[in-house]
Design a protein around this motif. Structure first.
Motif, PDB file in Angstrom:
ATOM      1  N   LEU A 204       1.122  -1.599   0.025  1.00 39.54           N
ATOM      2  CA  LEU A 204      -0.064  -0.462   0.059  1.00 39.54           C
ATOM      3  C   LEU A 204       0.838   1.410   0.017  1.00 39.54           C
ATOM      4  N   LEU A 205       2.101   1.644   0.998  1.00 40.25           N
ATOM      5  CA  LEU A 205       2.784   2.270   0.728  1.00 40.25           C
ATOM      6  C   LEU A 205       3.369   2.953  -0.316  1.00 40.25           C
ATOM      7  N   GLU A 206       3.808   1.908  -1.387  1.00 42.24           N
ATOM      8  CA  GLU A 206       4.715   1.920  -2.795  1.00 42.24           C
ATOM      9  C   GLU A 206       3.188   2.127  -3.740  1.00 42.24           C
ATOM     10  N   MET A 207       2.308   1.640  -3.474  1.00 43.31           N
ATOM     11  CA  MET A 207       1.277   2.121  -4.357  1.00 43.31           C
ATOM     12  C   MET A 207       0.561   3.538  -4.526  1.00 43.31           C
ATOM     13  N   LEU A 208       0.571   4.149  -3.046  1.00 40.14           N
ATOM     14  CA  LEU A 208       0.320   5.244  -2.841  1.00 40.14           C
ATOM     15  C   LEU A 208       0.792   6.208  -3.965  1.00 40.14           C
ATOM     16  N   LEU A 209       2.040   5.894  -5.000  1.00 36.76           N
ATOM     17  CA  LEU A 209       2.676   7.072  -5.358  1.00 36.76           C
ATOM     18  C   LEU A 209       2.311   6.664  -7.059  1.00 36.76           C
ATOM     19  N   LEU A 210       1.488   5.477  -7.500  1.00 40.23           N
ATOM     20  CA  LEU A 210       0.851   5.465  -8.525  1.00 40.23           C
ATOM     21  C   LEU A 210      -0.387   5.882  -8.572  1.00 40.23           C
ATOM     22  N   ASN A 211      -0.990   5.286  -7.845  1.00 39.94           N
ATOM     23  CA  ASN A 211      -2.375   5.434  -7.302  1.00 39.94           C
ATOM     24  C   ASN A 211      -3.323   5.965  -6.300  1.00 39.94           C
ATOM     25  N   GLY A 212      -2.534   6.909  -5.390  1.00 41.34           N
ATOM     26  CA  GLY A 212      -2.757   7.684  -4.384  1.00 41.34           C
ATOM     27  C   GLY A 212      -4.686   7.624  -4.545  1.00 41.34           C
ATOM     28  N   ALA A 213      -5.198   8.929  -5.401  1.00 51.11           N
ATOM     29  CA  ALA A 213      -6.324   9.145  -5.279  1.00 51.11           C
ATOM     30  C   ALA A 213      -7.286   7.924  -5.130  1.00 51.11           C
ATOM     31  N   GLN A 214      -7.415   7.022  -5.903  1.00 50.49           N
ATOM     32  CA  GLN A 214      -8.162   5.732  -5.765  1.00 50.49           C
ATOM     33  C   GLN A 214      -7.758   5.180  -3.936  1.00 50.49           C
ATOM     34  N   ILE A 215      -6.444   4.737  -3.958  1.00 51.24           N
ATOM     35  CA  ILE A 215      -6.263   4.132  -2.699  1.00 51.24           C
ATOM     36  C   ILE A 215      -6.540   5.000  -1.207  1.00 51.24           C
ATOM     37  N   LEU A 216      -6.585   6.511  -1.213  1.00 55.39           N
ATOM     38  CA  LEU A 216      -6.940   7.004  -0.386  1.00 55.39           C
ATOM     39  C   LEU A 216      -8.310   7.469   0.087  1.00 55.39           C
ATOM     40  N   GLU A 217      -9.639   6.799  -1.274  1.00 53.34           N
ATOM     41  CA  GLU A 217     -10.561   7.822  -1.907  1.00 53.34           C
ATOM     42  C   GLU A 217     -11.099   5.893  -0.597  1.00 53.34           C
ATOM     43  N   GLY A 218     -11.067   4.926  -1.374  1.00 56.41           N
ATOM     44  CA  GLY A 218     -11.813   3.534  -0.619  1.00 56.41           C
ATOM     45  C   GLY A 218     -11.322   3.150   0.606  1.00 56.41           C
ATOM     46  N   TRP A 219      -9.926   3.701   1.146  1.00 55.77           N
ATOM     47  CA  TRP A 219      -9.115   3.518   2.459  1.00 55.77           C
ATOM     48  C   TRP A 219      -9.887   4.492   3.482  1.00 55.77           C
ATOM     49  N   SER A 220     -10.147   5.859   3.186  1.00 58.21           N
ATOM     50  CA  SER A 220     -10.732   6.231   3.765  1.00 58.21           C
ATOM     51  C   SER A 220     -12.299   5.954   4.107  1.00 58.21           C
ATOM     52  N   ARG A 221     -12.789   6.063   3.057  1.00 59.42           N
ATOM     53  CA  ARG A 221     -14.692   5.235   3.293  1.00 59.42           C
ATOM     54  C   ARG A 221     -14.812   4.321   3.508  1.00 59.42           C
ATOM     55  N   SER A 222     -13.881   3.238   3.408  1.00 57.95           N
ATOM     56  CA  SER A 222     -13.747   2.024   4.688  1.00 57.95           C
ATOM     57  C   SER A 222     -13.501   2.402   5.507  1.00 57.95           C
ATOM     58  N   MET A 223     -13.098   3.019   6.511  1.00 53.98           N
ATOM     59  CA  MET A 223     -13.164   4.136   7.884  1.00 53.98           C
ATOM     60  C   MET A 223     -13.914   4.719   8.627  1.00 53.98           C
ATOM     61  N   THR A 224     -15.212   4.592   7.507  1.00 57.79           N
ATOM     62  CA  THR A 224     -16.302   6.237   8.201  1.00 57.79           C
ATOM     63  C   THR A 224     -17.146   5.166   8.630  1.00 57.79           C
TER      64      THR A 224
END
Length: 412
Positions: free
Chosen positions: A286-306
Motif C-alpha cells: 500500500l505504501l508503494e502504490m500510494l505513489l502510483l494510485n494515491g487518489a483511489q487508495i485514499l478514497e477507498g481506504w478512508s471511506r472504508s474507515m468511516t
C-alpha cells in the motif's frame, strides 16, 4: 445491514449460482464500480477453502461469473479462508481491512500490482458480496450537525520553527489546546474543533512540515514520527505554551503519546484519538502504490474507515481532505505510522490520558486501545458510536464534548 445466520465457516453463498448472479447484477448497477472498472479487463478468481468463482470484467461490466477457475486462468486471485469470506459477506470486513497486516486474512495472487492500480474496483467488488441479495441499507440516523455561532474569531499566522515557515490557526483564550493532525492532512482537519471549543479554550491547530501551508524540510518529508514529535515540541516552545493540552488523531494520536512520554508531566491533558503506541498495520505494498494510485487508495481506504452515523457530506469531506495531499508526503507519514512502536515508553506518562476512538474504525480496534490503556496507568477510554477514523470531521459535536469534558476535569 442484515446479517446471515450461517456459522463462521459456512459459505453456502459460494455454492449458489443465483447468489453469484445477484453479485454480478449488483456490480453492474453500481456506477462507482462500472466507472472504476472501465479500463480494467480482468478475470478475478475469488477462492475459499473449498471452492472458487471467477468474475470476468470487460469495459466496466461484469460479463460473467462462473464456478471454479477460468479455462484461460485468472489475472488476479483473491484468497481467504472460509471464515474471512464469511466476514466479507456479512459486511464485517472489506478489501482494505482484509489485506492489512495483522488485521485481515485476505491475500492476493497473480497480478497484485494491477489489483492495487485498480483498487477501487477491487474494493467495490468485495463490497458487492456484502450487499447482493439483501435489502438496501437505510441511511442514518446521523451524528449531530456541527455547532455554529459559538466560536471566537479565527486567526491564521506564521511562525518560524526549526528554520521552517510554519502555518497555524488559533481562536479563543484560556488554557491552550494544541491539535495535531493525521497523516496527509492539515489544520482543516480541526476546523470544527477550533470553532467548537474556542468559547472556553485557546485552540491551536498547526500544519506539519510539508502539509498545508508549512514548508517542507530540505531533506524532504519526515518518515519517522519522532521527527514530527521533535517539530511539535519546538512549535509548542516557540509559542511559549505552558502546561497545554494536546490532541492528536491517527498519526497525530500516536504522536501525542510519544510527546507525553518525553515530558511525562508537562502536558495538562493528552487526548489520543484513533491513536496507539504500536501500529504495524499498513502494508509495504500500500505504501508503494500510494505513489502510483494515491487518489483511489485514499478514497477507498478512508471511506472504508468511516462510520455509519457519518452523513454523506462529511464522508465526502474526509475523502476530499485526504486527496489534496502530495502522495509522497502521505506515503512518508504512513511509513512512520507503520514503523511506530513506543510500547516500552508510554508507561512513563504522568499526565491524564484519554484514548478516544470511533467504534467503526477497524484500523485502531478496541483490543488495540485496551492494550495501550493497560500500559498507561490511569488512562481512560471513550468510544464514539457509529464513528470512524476521523471523528473530528465525522462527528464533531460528540468529539468536542469528549475533549471539553476531559480538559475541564483537569481544571478542578
Amino acid at each position: 445491514m442484515s446479517k446471515t445466520t450461517s456459522g463462521p465457516g459456512d459459505l453456502k453463498e459460494f455454492e449458489q449460482d443465483s447468489w453469484w448472479e445477484a453479485v454480478r447484477a449488483e456490480l453492474n448497477a453500481d456506477t462507482q464500480w462500472t466507472e472504476a472498472a472501465k479500463y480494467f479487463p480482468a478475470r478475478i478468481e475469488l477462492r475459499s477453502d473449498h471452492t472458487s468463482w471467477t468474475v470476468d470484467t470487460r469495459d466496466g461490466r461484469a460479463i460473467s461469473v462462473r464456478p471454479g477457475p477460468h479455462p484461460q486462468g485468472a489475472d488476479i486471485t483473491v484468497v481467504a479462508p472460509d471464515e474471512e469470506w464469511r466476514r466479507v459477506i456479512d459486511g464485517r470486513t472489506d478489501w482494505f481491512e482484509g489485506t492489512s497486516p495483522g488485521l485481515g486474512r485476505i491475500t492476493v495472487e497473480g497480478d497484485g500490482i494491477s489489483a492495487m492500480r485498480n483498487v477501487k474496483a477491487m474494493w467495490r467488488l468485495l463490497g458487492a458480496l456484502s450487499t447482493a441479495g439483501k435489502p438496501a441499507a437505510q441511511p442514518g440516523p446521523y451524528s449531530p450537525d456541527p455547532e455554529t455561532g459559538r466560536h471566537t474569531a479565527l486567526t491564521g499566522r506564521y511562525i518560524e520553527v526549526n528554520g521552517l515557515r510554519t502555518y497555524y490557526e488559533e481562536a479563543g483564550e484560556g488554557v491552550p489546546i494544541v491539535c495535531i493532525h493525521a497523516a496527509g492532512q492539515d489544520t482543516l482537519m480541526y476546523r470544527h474543533v477550533v470553532e467548537g471549543l474556542s468559547d472556553e479554550f485557546r485552540v491551536i491547530s498547526l500544519d506539519a512540515p510539508g502539509h498545508g501551508k508549512t514548508l517542507e524540510p530540505d531533506e524532504g518529508a519526515f518518515r519517522d514520527i519522532s521527527d514530527h514529535a521533535d517539530f511539535n515540541e519546538a512549535f509548542i516552545d516557540a509559542l511559549g505554551l505552558e502546561n497545554p493540552a494536546i490532541v492528536g488523531c491517527s498519526m497525530g494520536g500516536n504522536m501525542v503519546l510519544e510527546l507525553a512520554s518525553r515530558r511525562p508531566d508537562f502536558y495538562r491533558a493528552i487526548i489520543s484519538a484513533e491513536g496507539s503506541d504500536y501500529t504495524p498495520t499498513v502494508s509495504d505494498t500500500l505504501l508503494e502504490m500510494l505513489l502510483l494510485n494515491g487518489a483511489q487508495i485514499l478514497e477507498g481506504w478512508s471511506r472504508s474507515m468511516t462510520g455509519h452515523r457519518t452523513p454523506p457530506d462529511r464522508a465526502r469531506e474526509v475523502v476530499w481532505q485526504l486527496r489534496r495531499v502530495c502522495p509522497e508526503v502521505i506515503a512518508a507519514d504512513l511509513t512512520g505510522y507503520a514503523g511506530f512502536d513506543r510500547r516500552d515508553q508510554v508507561g512513563r506518562i504522568e499526565s491524564p490520558v484519554l484514548l478516544l476512538r470511533g467504534d467503526a474504525d477497524w484500523l485502531v480496534p478496541q483490543e488495540m486501545v485496551e492494550q495501550v490503556a493497560g500500559r498507561i496507568p490511569g488512562s481512560r477510554i471513550a468510544v464514539l458510536e457509529g464513528t470512524g477514523h476521523y471523528p473530528m470531521i465525522e462527528n464533531p459535536v460528540e468529539f468536542n464534548r469528549a475533549v471539553r469534558d476531559f480538559v475541564k476535569e483537569t481544571l478542578r
